[in-house]
Design a protein around this motif. Structure first.
Motif, PDB file in Angstrom:
ATOM      1  N   ARG A 121       0.862  -1.112  -0.036  1.00  0.00           N
ATOM      2  CA  ARG A 121       0.236   0.245   0.043  1.00  0.00           C
ATOM      3  C   ARG A 121       0.782   1.204   0.096  1.00  0.00           C
ATOM      4  O   ARG A 121       0.595   2.325  -0.743  1.00  0.00           O
ATOM      5  CB  ARG A 121      -0.977  -0.072   1.272  1.00  0.00           C
ATOM      6  CG  ARG A 121      -2.069  -1.089   1.166  1.00  0.00           C
ATOM      7  CD  ARG A 121      -3.278  -0.528   2.322  1.00  0.00           C
ATOM      8  NE  ARG A 121      -2.758  -0.766   3.472  1.00  0.00           N
ATOM      9  CZ  ARG A 121      -2.836  -1.977   4.119  1.00  0.00           C
ATOM     10  NH1 ARG A 121      -3.181  -2.947   3.434  1.00  0.00           N
ATOM     11  NH2 ARG A 121      -2.336  -2.097   5.569  1.00  0.00           N
ATOM     12  N   THR A 122       1.904   1.125   0.876  1.00  0.00           N
ATOM     13  CA  THR A 122       2.857   2.457   0.916  1.00  0.00           C
ATOM     14  C   THR A 122       3.609   2.676  -0.583  1.00  0.00           C
ATOM     15  O   THR A 122       3.764   3.810  -0.908  1.00  0.00           O
ATOM     16  CB  THR A 122       4.153   2.159   1.865  1.00  0.00           C
ATOM     17  OG1 THR A 122       3.196   2.017   3.007  1.00  0.00           O
ATOM     18  CG2 THR A 122       5.010   3.290   1.806  1.00  0.00           C
ATOM     19  N   LEU A 123       3.987   1.593  -1.072  1.00  0.00           N
ATOM     20  CA  LEU A 123       4.624   1.562  -2.391  1.00  0.00           C
ATOM     21  C   LEU A 123       3.602   2.209  -3.740  1.00  0.00           C
ATOM     22  O   LEU A 123       4.176   2.970  -4.484  1.00  0.00           O
ATOM     23  CB  LEU A 123       5.370   0.331  -2.783  1.00  0.00           C
ATOM     24  CG  LEU A 123       6.383  -0.097  -1.983  1.00  0.00           C
ATOM     25  CD1 LEU A 123       6.732  -1.566  -2.186  1.00  0.00           C
ATOM     26  CD2 LEU A 123       7.790   0.639  -2.295  1.00  0.00           C
ATOM     27  N   HIS A 180       1.078   3.942  -2.735  1.00  0.00           N
ATOM     28  CA  HIS A 180       0.728   5.513  -2.492  1.00  0.00           C
ATOM     29  C   HIS A 180       1.803   6.394  -3.077  1.00  0.00           C
ATOM     30  O   HIS A 180       1.662   7.225  -3.612  1.00  0.00           O
ATOM     31  CB  HIS A 180       0.381   5.613  -0.910  1.00  0.00           C
ATOM     32  CG  HIS A 180       0.401   7.087  -0.666  1.00  0.00           C
ATOM     33  ND1 HIS A 180       1.230   7.768  -0.365  1.00  0.00           N
ATOM     34  CD2 HIS A 180      -0.878   7.782  -0.380  1.00  0.00           C
ATOM     35  CE1 HIS A 180       0.788   9.168   0.155  1.00  0.00           C
ATOM     36  NE2 HIS A 180      -0.414   8.864  -0.164  1.00  0.00           N
ATOM     37  N   ASP A 181       3.152   6.139  -3.102  1.00  0.00           N
ATOM     38  CA  ASP A 181       4.397   6.634  -3.640  1.00  0.00           C
ATOM     39  C   ASP A 181       4.593   6.565  -4.967  1.00  0.00           C
ATOM     40  O   ASP A 181       5.642   7.378  -5.513  1.00  0.00           O
ATOM     41  CB  ASP A 181       5.612   6.278  -2.532  1.00  0.00           C
ATOM     42  CG  ASP A 181       5.315   6.979  -0.886  1.00  0.00           C
ATOM     43  OD1 ASP A 181       4.530   7.785  -1.076  1.00  0.00           O
ATOM     44  OD2 ASP A 181       6.086   6.329  -0.360  1.00  0.00           O
ATOM     45  N   GLY A 182       3.921   5.769  -5.596  1.00  0.00           N
ATOM     46  CA  GLY A 182       3.956   5.570  -6.992  1.00  0.00           C
ATOM     47  C   GLY A 182       5.094   4.618  -7.438  1.00  0.00           C
ATOM     48  O   GLY A 182       5.346   4.546  -8.689  1.00  0.00           O
ATOM     49  N   TYR A 183       5.722   3.798  -6.675  1.00  0.00           N
ATOM     50  CA  TYR A 183       6.671   2.867  -6.911  1.00  0.00           C
ATOM     51  C   TYR A 183       6.237   1.786  -7.678  1.00  0.00           C
ATOM     52  O   TYR A 183       6.452   0.933  -8.353  1.00  0.00           O
ATOM     53  CB  TYR A 183       7.663   2.671  -5.594  1.00  0.00           C
ATOM     54  CG  TYR A 183       8.536   3.710  -5.306  1.00  0.00           C
ATOM     55  CD1 TYR A 183       9.498   4.067  -6.133  1.00  0.00           C
ATOM     56  CD2 TYR A 183       8.164   4.525  -4.227  1.00  0.00           C
ATOM     57  CE1 TYR A 183      10.152   5.247  -5.768  1.00  0.00           C
ATOM     58  CE2 TYR A 183       8.916   5.574  -3.983  1.00  0.00           C
ATOM     59  CZ  TYR A 183      10.090   5.963  -4.638  1.00  0.00           C
ATOM     60  OH  TYR A 183      10.743   7.095  -4.217  1.00  0.00           O
ATOM     61  N   ARG A 214       2.006   0.029  -9.039  1.00  0.00           N
ATOM     62  CA  ARG A 214       0.846   0.169  -9.502  1.00  0.00           C
ATOM     63  C   ARG A 214      -0.054  -0.821  -9.113  1.00  0.00           C
ATOM     64  O   ARG A 214       0.232  -2.025  -9.692  1.00  0.00           O
ATOM     65  CB  ARG A 214       0.644   0.634 -10.633  1.00  0.00           C
ATOM     66  CG  ARG A 214      -0.721   1.124 -11.356  1.00  0.00           C
ATOM     67  CD  ARG A 214      -0.490   1.944 -12.576  1.00  0.00           C
ATOM     68  NE  ARG A 214       0.267   1.186 -13.647  1.00  0.00           N
ATOM     69  CZ  ARG A 214      -0.556   0.456 -14.603  1.00  0.00           C
ATOM     70  NH1 ARG A 214      -1.608   0.494 -14.511  1.00  0.00           N
ATOM     71  NH2 ARG A 214       0.701   0.012 -15.491  1.00  0.00           N
ATOM     72  N   ARG A 244       6.719   6.167 -11.161  1.00  0.00           N
ATOM     73  CA  ARG A 244       8.050   6.692 -10.490  1.00  0.00           C
ATOM     74  C   ARG A 244       9.135   6.008 -10.744  1.00  0.00           C
ATOM     75  O   ARG A 244      10.323   6.614 -10.927  1.00  0.00           O
ATOM     76  CB  ARG A 244       7.683   6.845  -8.967  1.00  0.00           C
ATOM     77  CG  ARG A 244       8.680   7.716  -8.018  1.00  0.00           C
ATOM     78  CD  ARG A 244       8.053   8.272  -6.994  1.00  0.00           C
ATOM     79  NE  ARG A 244       8.949   9.469  -6.279  1.00  0.00           N
ATOM     80  CZ  ARG A 244       8.598   9.751  -4.974  1.00  0.00           C
ATOM     81  NH1 ARG A 244       7.648   9.527  -4.502  1.00  0.00           N
ATOM     82  NH2 ARG A 244       9.672  10.846  -4.855  1.00  0.00           N
TER      83      ARG A 244
END
Length: 250
Positions: free
Chosen positions: A49-51, A53-56, A58, A70
């Motif tokens: 979920r964190t990855l 959210h930060d665009g790393y 999808r 990203r």
């Protein structure tokens, strides 16, 4: 210290999830990624979920996770850094040979952008008081790019960039600028004779990174104006080396 996961441990687990996701062309669901990385499912869900959210990463409609935009941006930037590191020795050699700051620009997305400047205390850069994107008409680097563009591309560029009066020597009409570009005696080199900054003269020649057009140039005080022909002869082989370096596959 407490027994909870450390920041370093969380980063390591996130990298493992990214590596696992990159191994699946069509993505993989959380349960599979957790199994492949040896992570508890709850931990994997939290990091995924964190990855995302930060665009790393999808998350696709079917629940699979794929690499995000990203990471692609980082890859592109990293490739650009690798290319520049490959040709920087040529820029450094040019600076040392001529005792002048060396510049590399590219024409990307309709703009003339500085990619690298190699200078030193003995070979200082020109005062960059106006961004190159707004001064293509007044710099040797920008004019070199414009000279290489076809007529339609030139007109398109000039329609978006006013020819601002940066010094009393700046060319401020498109007709005169294009006439001088086509009539330059230094071709394929182009000079900026105090058109960007009073007291500074620049010379540039075209380079290519694959199909991307750019320019390699140097700047000097105006009292070295008599060296234009010599500098042109030094720039041309250096531009060939830079183009070859930029065109090698990484």
């Amino acid at each position: 210290m407490g027994g909870g996961p450390t920041l370093i441990g969380s980063v390591q687990r996130a990298f493992r999830l990214l590596e696992a996701a990159s191994a699946h062309q069509n993505g993989a669901p959380a349960k599979q990624l957790a199994r492949e990385t040896g992570l508890p499912l709850a931990t994997a869900y939290h990091l995924l979920r964190t990855l995302v959210h930060d665009g790393y990463l999808r998350k696709l409609d079917d629940g699979a996770f794929v690499l995000g935009d990203r990471l692609r941006t980082l890859h592109t930037a990293g490739r650009g850094q690798a290319l520049l590191s490959r040709v920087r020795p040529a820029l450094t050699a040019l600076r040392d040979e001529l005792s002048m700051a060396a510049y590399l620009t590219f024409y990307e997305d309709g703009e003339i952008r500085v990619a690298d400047i190699v200078d030193s205390a003995r070979s200082p850069r020109a005062p960059l008081w106006v961004g190159f994107e707004d001064a293509g008409h007044a710099t040797a680097l920008g004019k070199s790019v414009l000279r290489e563009l076809d007529g339609a591309a030139r007109q398109e560029y000039l329609s978006r960039h006013p020819l601002n009066d940066l010094t009393p020597r700046t060319i401020t009409t498109a007709e005169e600028l294009l006439r001088r570009l086509d009539a330059t005696e230094l071709a394929p080199a182009v000079a900026d004779l105090e058109e960007y900054s009073l007291g500074t003269v620049c010379v540039a020649v075209p380079v290519y990174s694959g199909t991307t057009l750019g320019a390699l140039g140097v700047s000097m005080p105006r009292d070295r104006l008599s060296r234009l022909e010599e500098i042109r002869e030094r720039l041309l082989p250096a531009a060939g080396r830079v183009t070859r370096g930029l065109s090698l596959t990484i």
